[in-house]
Scaffold this motif. Structure first.
Motif, PDB file in Angstrom:
ATOM      1  N   ARG A 120       1.884   6.858  -6.942  1.00 17.42           N
ATOM      2  CA  ARG A 120       0.966   7.861  -7.512  1.00 17.42           C
ATOM      3  C   ARG A 120       1.149   9.323  -7.201  1.00 17.42           C
ATOM      4  N   SER A 121       1.657   9.363  -6.064  1.00 15.61           N
ATOM      5  CA  SER A 121       2.244  10.760  -5.673  1.00 15.61           C
ATOM      6  C   SER A 121       3.551  11.112  -6.256  1.00 15.61           C
ATOM      7  N   ARG A 165       0.746  -1.274   0.015  1.00 17.54           N
ATOM      8  CA  ARG A 165      -0.006  -0.136  -0.023  1.00 17.54           C
ATOM      9  C   ARG A 165       0.931   1.193   0.020  1.00 17.54           C
ATOM     10  N   ASP A 166       2.012   1.314   0.826  1.00 16.59           N
ATOM     11  CA  ASP A 166       2.691   2.350   1.066  1.00 16.59           C
ATOM     12  C   ASP A 166       3.401   2.745  -0.363  1.00 16.59           C
ATOM     13  N   VAL A 181       1.085   4.136  -2.876  1.00 18.50           N
ATOM     14  CA  VAL A 181       0.819   5.672  -2.741  1.00 18.50           C
ATOM     15  C   VAL A 181       1.834   6.369  -2.893  1.00 18.50           C
ATOM     16  N   ALA A 182       3.194   5.801  -2.893  1.00 16.46           N
ATOM     17  CA  ALA A 182       4.107   6.667  -3.200  1.00 16.46           C
ATOM     18  C   ALA A 182       4.575   6.723  -4.787  1.00 16.46           C
TER      19      ALA A 182
END
Length: 165
Positions: free
Chosen positions: A150-151, A143-144, A147-148
């Motif tokens: 995508r950002s 998950r992390d 998220v990384a």
């Protein structure tokens, strides 16, 4: 009795019979009866002869007279007052021997078996918890990383994971 009430009584009786504890109780009675034969055989065939080798095999013959004349009259009826303490002693010893046989041949081995199975179950649960924690950590890491990615975060490598996968 009305038809509806009869059906209700029969349904209640059927529910009573189908409850687990009634079936368990019936099984326990049957097993107990069979086990009684085993215990009696051990007492009669092994323990009583050992006790008989030390003393007498039949303790029922021991008694005390508290009102003379003790014995049997000419009409076949007992006379006097006798205390049959040998019968009490025999019943007490039989109970103690039976309890010891049950404890040492059934209760103690079953307790050891249940303790071992409980320890195995706890060990398996500990392994499952470790696996679940590990899986949870992996999912958090995934998950992390997502998220990384995508950002547009940096430091995750070419494929977005720290391990290069």
């Amino acid at each position: 009795m009305s038809e509806k009430k009869r059906e209700s009584v029969l349904a209640g009786f059927k529910a009573f019979l189908m409850r687990g504890n009634v079936v368990d109780l019936a099984v326990a009675v049957v097993i107990g009866a069979a086990f009684t034969n085993i215990v009696n055989s051990v007492v009669k065939g092994i323990i009583s002869p050992v006790i008989g080798a030390i003393g007498t095999k039949n303790l029922d013959v021991y008694k005390s007279c508290i009102k003379d004349p003790c014995g049997t009259g000419p009409d076949g009826q007992p006379t006097g007052v006798e205390i049959l303490w040998g019968s009490v002693l025999n019943a007490t010893l039989t109970f103690l021997i039976t309890a010891a046989v049950v404890y040492f041949l059934m209760v103690l081995p079953m307790a050891k078996y249940l303790a071992k199975t409980e320890a195995r179950r706890k060990a398996r649960e500990g392994v499952q918890e470790t696996i679940e924690v590990t899986e949870l950590e992996v999912l958090k890491e995934i998950r992390d990383n997502l998220v990384a990615q995508r950002s547009g975060g940096s430091g995750t490598g070419a494929t977005g994971s720290r391990d290069g996968f």
